[in-house]
Design a protein around this motif. Structure first.
Motif, PDB file in Angstrom:
ATOM      1  N   ASP A   1     -16.135  -1.957  10.781  1.00 37.12           N
ATOM      2  CA  ASP A   1     -15.633  -0.775  11.494  1.00 37.12           C
ATOM      3  C   ASP A   1     -14.281  -0.276  10.995  1.00 37.12           C
ATOM      4  OD1 ASP A   1     -17.880  -0.834  13.098  1.00 37.12           O
ATOM      5  OD2 ASP A   1     -16.916  -2.075  14.641  1.00 37.12           O
ATOM      6  N   VAL A   2     -13.686  -0.979  10.042  1.00 36.86           N
ATOM      7  CA  VAL A   2     -12.381  -0.564   9.517  1.00 36.86           C
ATOM      8  C   VAL A   2     -12.517  -0.208   8.038  1.00 36.86           C
ATOM      9  CG1 VAL A   2     -11.031  -1.883  11.173  1.00 36.86           C
ATOM     10  CG2 VAL A   2     -11.759  -2.968   9.037  1.00 36.86           C
ATOM     11  N   THR A   3     -11.519   0.459   7.522  1.00 39.78           N
ATOM     12  CA  THR A   3     -11.545   0.894   6.122  1.00 39.78           C
ATOM     13  C   THR A   3     -10.552   0.082   5.301  1.00 39.78           C
ATOM     14  OG1 THR A   3      -9.810   2.564   6.371  1.00 39.78           O
ATOM     15  CG2 THR A   3     -12.085   3.231   6.886  1.00 39.78           C
ATOM     16  N   ALA A   4     -10.715   0.153   3.986  1.00 39.61           N
ATOM     17  CA  ALA A   4      -9.785  -0.518   3.078  1.00 39.61           C
ATOM     18  C   ALA A   4      -8.369   0.031   3.270  1.00 39.61           C
ATOM     19  CB  ALA A   4     -10.241  -0.348   1.635  1.00 39.61           C
ATOM     20  N   ASP A   5      -8.248   1.339   3.488  1.00 37.17           N
ATOM     21  CA  ASP A   5      -6.932   1.942   3.675  1.00 37.17           C
ATOM     22  C   ASP A   5      -6.260   1.425   4.945  1.00 37.17           C
ATOM     23  OD1 ASP A   5      -6.629   4.014   1.474  1.00 37.17           O
ATOM     24  OD2 ASP A   5      -8.581   4.560   2.277  1.00 37.17           O
ATOM     25  N   GLN A   6      -7.032   1.329   6.039  1.00 33.32           N
ATOM     26  CA  GLN A   6      -6.465   0.823   7.292  1.00 33.32           C
ATOM     27  C   GLN A   6      -5.987  -0.621   7.130  1.00 33.32           C
ATOM     28  OE1 GLN A   6      -9.925   1.599   9.765  1.00 33.32           O
ATOM     29  NE2 GLN A   6      -8.821   3.209  10.885  1.00 33.32           N
ATOM     30  N   LEU A   7      -6.784  -1.429   6.445  1.00 33.46           N
ATOM     31  CA  LEU A   7      -6.431  -2.831   6.239  1.00 33.46           C
ATOM     32  C   LEU A   7      -5.177  -2.970   5.378  1.00 33.46           C
ATOM     33  CD1 LEU A   7     -10.047  -4.137   5.576  1.00 33.46           C
ATOM     34  CD2 LEU A   7      -8.611  -4.779   7.549  1.00 33.46           C
ATOM     35  N   ALA A   8      -5.123  -2.203   4.304  1.00 31.51           N
ATOM     36  CA  ALA A   8      -3.979  -2.285   3.394  1.00 31.51           C
ATOM     37  C   ALA A   8      -2.713  -1.793   4.072  1.00 31.51           C
ATOM     38  CB  ALA A   8      -4.269  -1.477   2.130  1.00 31.51           C
ATOM     39  N   TYR A   9      -2.831  -0.719   4.848  1.00 35.46           N
ATOM     40  CA  TYR A   9      -1.653  -0.187   5.548  1.00 35.46           C
ATOM     41  C   TYR A   9      -1.174  -1.183   6.598  1.00 35.46           C
ATOM     42  CZ  TYR A   9       1.519   3.108   7.811  1.00 35.46           C
ATOM     43  OH  TYR A   9       2.644   3.710   8.318  1.00 35.46           O
TER      44      TYR A   9
ATOM     45  N   TYR B   1       0.833  -1.198   0.000  1.00 35.51           N
ATOM     46  CA  TYR B   1       0.000   0.000   0.000  1.00 35.51           C
ATOM     47  C   TYR B   1       0.863   1.242   0.000  1.00 35.51           C
ATOM     48  CZ  TYR B   1      -3.340   3.453   1.878  1.00 35.51           C
ATOM     49  OH  TYR B   1      -4.118   4.568   2.082  1.00 35.51           O
ATOM     50  N   ASP B   2       0.630   2.119  -0.977  1.00 31.09           N
ATOM     51  CA  ASP B   2       1.446   3.334  -1.100  1.00 31.09           C
ATOM     52  C   ASP B   2       0.683   4.599  -0.742  1.00 31.09           C
ATOM     53  OD1 ASP B   2      -0.291   3.778  -3.204  1.00 31.09           O
ATOM     54  OD2 ASP B   2       1.244   3.709  -4.774  1.00 31.09           O
ATOM     55  N   GLY B   3      -0.494   4.433  -0.140  1.00 28.06           N
ATOM     56  CA  GLY B   3      -1.302   5.587   0.234  1.00 28.06           C
ATOM     57  C   GLY B   3      -2.435   5.869  -0.732  1.00 28.06           C
ATOM     58  N   THR B   4      -2.457   5.170  -1.866  1.00 32.47           N
ATOM     59  CA  THR B   4      -3.476   5.449  -2.888  1.00 32.47           C
ATOM     60  C   THR B   4      -4.164   4.204  -3.442  1.00 32.47           C
ATOM     61  OG1 THR B   4      -1.887   5.324  -4.734  1.00 32.47           O
ATOM     62  CG2 THR B   4      -2.140   7.466  -3.634  1.00 32.47           C
ATOM     63  N   ASN B   5      -3.633   3.015  -3.177  1.00 32.67           N
ATOM     64  CA  ASN B   5      -4.059   1.824  -3.933  1.00 32.67           C
ATOM     65  C   ASN B   5      -4.686   0.733  -3.082  1.00 32.67           C
ATOM     66  OD1 ASN B   5      -1.671   1.227  -2.584  1.00 32.67           O
ATOM     67  ND2 ASN B   5      -0.919  -0.151  -4.175  1.00 32.67           N
ATOM     68  N   ALA B   6      -5.389   1.100  -2.019  1.00 31.04           N
ATOM     69  CA  ALA B   6      -5.951   0.095  -1.107  1.00 31.04           C
ATOM     70  C   ALA B   6      -6.900  -0.861  -1.814  1.00 31.04           C
ATOM     71  CB  ALA B   6      -6.665   0.786   0.051  1.00 31.04           C
ATOM     72  N   ASP B   7      -7.827  -0.319  -2.576  1.00 33.66           N
ATOM     73  CA  ASP B   7      -8.824  -1.173  -3.249  1.00 33.66           C
ATOM     74  C   ASP B   7      -8.149  -2.149  -4.209  1.00 33.66           C
ATOM     75  OD1 ASP B   7     -10.903   0.060  -1.906  1.00 33.66           O
ATOM     76  OD2 ASP B   7     -11.269   1.521  -3.496  1.00 33.66           O
ATOM     77  N   GLU B   8      -7.172  -1.667  -4.965  1.00 38.21           N
ATOM     78  CA  GLU B   8      -6.482  -2.528  -5.924  1.00 38.21           C
ATOM     79  C   GLU B   8      -5.703  -3.632  -5.215  1.00 38.21           C
ATOM     80  OE1 GLU B   8      -6.964   1.531  -7.795  1.00 38.21           O
ATOM     81  OE2 GLU B   8      -6.422   0.693  -5.837  1.00 38.21           O
ATOM     82  N   LEU B   9      -5.069  -3.285  -4.087  1.00 33.17           N
ATOM     83  CA  LEU B   9      -4.288  -4.274  -3.350  1.00 33.17           C
ATOM     84  C   LEU B   9      -5.181  -5.357  -2.765  1.00 33.17           C
ATOM     85  CD1 LEU B   9      -1.671  -5.298  -2.102  1.00 33.17           C
ATOM     86  CD2 LEU B   9      -1.977  -3.646  -0.236  1.00 33.17           C
ATOM     87  N   LEU B  10      -6.285  -4.970  -2.145  1.00 38.82           N
ATOM     88  CA  LEU B  10      -7.194  -5.959  -1.562  1.00 38.82           C
ATOM     89  C   LEU B  10      -7.817  -6.837  -2.641  1.00 38.82           C
ATOM     90  CD1 LEU B  10      -8.985  -3.833   1.207  1.00 38.82           C
ATOM     91  CD2 LEU B  10      -6.957  -5.270   1.395  1.00 38.82           C
ATOM     92  N   GLU B  11      -8.093  -6.252  -3.797  1.00 43.56           N
ATOM     93  CA  GLU B  11      -8.628  -7.022  -4.923  1.00 43.56           C
ATOM     94  C   GLU B  11      -7.599  -8.040  -5.399  1.00 43.56           C
ATOM     95  OE1 GLU B  11     -11.350  -8.295  -7.696  1.00 43.56           O
ATOM     96  OE2 GLU B  11     -11.739  -6.643  -6.286  1.00 43.56           O
ATOM     97  N   ALA B  12      -6.357  -7.615  -5.550  1.00 42.64           N
ATOM     98  CA  ALA B  12      -5.305  -8.513  -6.019  1.00 42.64           C
ATOM     99  C   ALA B  12      -5.067  -9.657  -5.041  1.00 42.64           C
ATOM    100  CB  ALA B  12      -4.009  -7.731  -6.230  1.00 42.64           C
ATOM    101  N   ALA B  13      -5.243  -9.377  -3.733  1.00 44.63           N
ATOM    102  CA  ALA B  13      -5.058 -10.409  -2.711  1.00 44.63           C
ATOM    103  C   ALA B  13      -6.277 -11.305  -2.554  1.00 44.63           C
ATOM    104  CB  ALA B  13      -4.724  -9.753  -1.367  1.00 44.63           C
ATOM    105  N   GLY B  14      -7.355 -10.999  -3.269  1.00 43.95           N
ATOM    106  CA  GLY B  14      -8.554 -11.820  -3.235  1.00 43.95           C
ATOM    107  C   GLY B  14      -9.416 -11.645  -2.010  1.00 43.95           C
ATOM    108  N   VAL B  15      -9.332 -10.470  -1.342  1.00 41.08           N
ATOM    109  CA  VAL B  15     -10.100 -10.254  -0.111  1.00 41.08           C
ATOM    110  C   VAL B  15     -10.941  -8.979  -0.183  1.00 41.08           C
ATOM    111  CG1 VAL B  15      -8.525 -11.549   1.371  1.00 41.08           C
ATOM    112  CG2 VAL B  15      -8.098  -9.117   0.937  1.00 41.08           C
ATOM    113  N   ALA B  16     -11.159  -8.451  -1.375  1.00 41.05           N
ATOM    114  CA  ALA B  16     -11.947  -7.225  -1.521  1.00 41.05           C
ATOM    115  C   ALA B  16     -13.396  -7.468  -1.123  1.00 41.05           C
ATOM    116  CB  ALA B  16     -11.869  -6.717  -2.952  1.00 41.05           C
TER     117      ALA B  16
END
Length: 371
Positions: A139-147, A118-133
């Motif tokens: 209670d948490v966000t995609a950014d928090q999870l990716a970071y 995660y580089d601060g901008t790509n949370a959705d893409e990272l979670l999608e690539a990992a198969g967990v989107a």
């Protein structure tokens, strides 16, 4: 016999330093002390997700707080901690240091993790690539999870960090996602060398020769994205097809076409250049005297591209030099650069490159803590 030749070498001015938010002025060559490339204040953008696990066999419950550096330009740059067992010193300015000055192992793999994570901008893409989107992370966000997943992967390399397999985080959703994303990042990461911290510009003239009033080819070797310039007086910079150029970038082949065949000098002055500050640059806390302070070291996670005002004087001089040995030549009238071709391609690029760059103020130190 005298023949016309290009004589000399090209070299970048010493001490050119480029920070994350701007360019420091070129230092005089006799100046010995290197300048700081970049500096900024630590900002905790979000408390993040608490992780559970062990580091070197000792139980730990660190927060993967989402951290950034404020470089003083109104934008924050995402960074990660690379020392789990050392406190984050928010009250101090953090200055850039080369990897050799940072007591952290396996930085090539850490940079590989950052480029996959995660580089601060790509949370959705990272979670999608990992198969967990998902459409709902509770209670948490995609950014928090990716970071959190990326920070956990970094600590696994720098501090022997291991997530608890039964209860890896404080959050049920994160329990399933953070380990999966961390595994995805580590499986795909490959070691990457330390990025270059300064702009570099050079020219390969090994194939150069002169034909008529045209000299070249010259091949650009640079880590700057693009140098934009105006055509010089007395000559035109062209490509291999004779088309005028307004920009030079890495690998660009160019020729210098003089207006007339005579001993002369042309100066190429740039307008702007574009530089991408790379991920992987490391920062350490310092006190008001600039001395390093014991505290977590940080590593930059994102690239940043910006255009800078610059003035580059690029002189190409044609001057008379004695030939090494007499050579037969056809009768010529007047002065002609075609005689240079008779020296068997031993034509060198001449001149000096001097980068006089606009200095922006270094990020102001915040010696008190706002946390």
């Amino acid at each position: 016999m005298m023949t016309k030749a290009l004589k000399g070498t090209m070299a970048a001015a010493a001490g050119i330093a480029l920070g994350l938010t701007g360019v420091a002025a070129a230092q005089a060559q006799e100046e010995e002390a290197p300048s700081t490339l970049a500096a900024g204040n630590v900002i905790i953008e979000d408390g993040g997700i608490q992780l559970y696990g062990e580091a070197d066999g000792v139980g730990k419950k660190p927060h993967a707080s989402m951290i950034a550096l404020d470089m003083g330009d109104g934008e924050y740059r995402t960074v990660y901690c690379i020392q789990l067992n050392v406190n984050l010193e928010e009250q101090y300015l953090h200055e850039e240091r080369p990897w050799d000055d940072v007591p952290v192992e396996d930085l090539p793999m850490v940079l590989g993790v950052l480029l996959e994570g995660y580089d601060g901008t790509n949370a959705d893409e990272l979670l999608e690539a990992a198969g967990v989107a998902s459409d709902d992370y509770g209670d948490v966000t995609a950014d928090q999870l990716a970071y959190a997943a990326t920070q956990s992967a970094v600590w696994s390399l720098t501090d022997g960090w291991v997530l608890d397999t039964t209860d890896p985080t404080e959050n049920d959703v994160a329990d399933a996602i953070v380990p999966a994303v961390q595994d995805y990042i580590l499986e795909n990461a490959e070691p990457v060398d330390e990025p270059e911290l300064e702009p570099r510009f050079d020219v390969d003239d090994s194939q150069s020769k002169t034909e008529g009033t045209t000299v070249g080819p010259f091949t650009v070797e640079t880590n700057v994205d693009a140098i934009n310039f105006s055509q010089p007086e007395g000559a035109t910079i062209v490509d291999e097809n004779g088309e005028e150029l307004t920009s030079l970038s890495d690998g660009q082949v160019f020729y210098v076409k003089f207006d007339e065949a005579k001993t002369s000098t042309v100066t190429l002055v740039t307008d702007t250049f574009t530089w991408t500050t790379p991920a992987g640059r490391t920062f350490v806390p310092v006190d008001e005297n600039g001395a390093d302070v014991e505290g977590q070291r940080l590593i930059l996670a994102e690239e940043h591209t910006e255009e800078y005002t610059a003035e580059v004087e690029f002189e190409i001089t044609v001057e008379e030099v004695p030939s090494e040995s007499p050579k037969p030549q056809l009768p010529v009238t007047g002065s002609s650069l075609t005689t240079v071709a008779s020296i068997g391609g031993a034509v060198l690029l001449a001149g000096v490159v001097s980068l006089v760059l606009m200095r922006r103020r270094r990020a102001a130190a915040n010696w008190g803590s706002d946390a």
